[in-house]
Scaffold this active site. Structure first.
Site, mmCIF file in Angstrom:
data_model
loop_
_atom_site.group_PDB
_atom_site.id
_atom_site.type_symbol
_atom_site.label_atom_id
_atom_site.label_comp_id
_atom_site.label_asym_id
_atom_site.label_seq_id
_atom_site.Cartn_x
_atom_site.Cartn_y
_atom_site.Cartn_z
ATOM 1 N N ARG A 5 18.912 -31.279 3.359
ATOM 2 C CA ARG A 5 19.663 -30.759 4.591
ATOM 3 C C ARG A 5 19.026 -29.616 5.313
ATOM 4 O O ARG A 5 19.717 -29.036 6.214
ATOM 5 C CB ARG A 5 21.168 -30.477 3.925
ATOM 6 C CG ARG A 5 22.210 -30.745 4.766
ATOM 7 C CD ARG A 5 23.639 -30.697 4.168
ATOM 8 N NE ARG A 5 23.668 -29.419 3.342
ATOM 9 C CZ ARG A 5 23.872 -28.231 3.815
ATOM 10 N NH1 ARG A 5 23.995 -27.948 5.184
ATOM 11 N NH2 ARG A 5 23.958 -27.211 2.954
ATOM 12 N N LYS A 6 18.098 -28.991 4.565
ATOM 13 C CA LYS A 6 17.490 -27.837 5.456
ATOM 14 C C LYS A 6 16.699 -28.209 6.593
ATOM 15 O O LYS A 6 15.509 -28.861 6.388
ATOM 16 C CB LYS A 6 16.473 -27.048 4.399
ATOM 17 C CG LYS A 6 17.050 -26.687 3.064
ATOM 18 C CD LYS A 6 16.141 -26.306 2.014
ATOM 19 C CE LYS A 6 16.637 -25.906 0.906
ATOM 20 N NZ LYS A 6 15.921 -25.855 -0.356
ATOM 21 N N THR A 7 17.497 -27.760 7.801
ATOM 22 C CA THR A 7 16.811 -28.266 9.065
ATOM 23 C C THR A 7 17.104 -27.240 9.971
ATOM 24 O O THR A 7 17.546 -26.137 9.632
ATOM 25 C CB THR A 7 17.638 -29.475 9.586
ATOM 26 O OG1 THR A 7 19.218 -28.974 9.709
ATOM 27 C CG2 THR A 7 17.386 -30.697 8.909
#
Length: 156
Positions: A5-7
């Site tokens: 989910r790291k965006t």
């Protein structure tokens, strides 16, 4: 291969579509797509209690991904009710050992995550994990240098 989910703020949708276009999986688009029992939950409540706590509060349709840091904790997470056991920050050798510990856990997926780079993928794939999740697919993707030139040099 799945993206975490790291965006980049404001670019999540675009970055997740890029992962899919490249043949990867989006993993979770946001916090509502899966429950993750993280190390801080386990430190506070204990592994089994944390899994029971979140399992009691989720829909039957919601997967539960439980983060473990040792091979010995992998079968504990599966027995407690994890759908997916996230093998966090383990070496390929440690990951292989954890996958072996999960051999009798029917229907439970093994996911390797934590600091894995594109160069590491073959080593982790050889461990037998079901999923390799990588934040670097989005937060460290190189930019593409584009030009609008069409190749017609007659205007020079």
């Amino acid at each position: 291969i799945a993206a975490t989910r790291k965006t980049t703020p404001g670019l999540r949708g675009l970055e997740k579509r890029a992962v899919v276009a490249g043949g990867g999986d989006t993993h979770r688009l946001d916090l509502s797509h899966m429950v993750m029992v993280k190390d801080n939950h386990i430190a506070e409540m204990g592994l089994e209690e944390a899994v029971a706590h979140f399992r009691a509060r989720t829909s039957f349709a919601t997967k539960l991904d439980v983060e473990v840091e040792t091979a010995a904790d992998a079968p504990r997470a599966a027995e407690a009710g994890a759908d997916i056991v996230l093998l966090d920050n383990m070496t390929p050798a440690e990951t292989r050992a954890a996958v072996e510990e999960l051999a009798d856990a029917d229907g439970v997926l093994a996911e390797a995550s934590g600091g894995i780079t594109l160069a590491d993928v073959p080593d982790y794939a050889a461990t037998g994990v079901d999923v390799i999740s990588m934040g670097s697919l989005t937060h460290s993707a190189p930019s593409l240098d584009l030009s609008f030139r069409t190749g017609d040099d007659s205007s020079r």
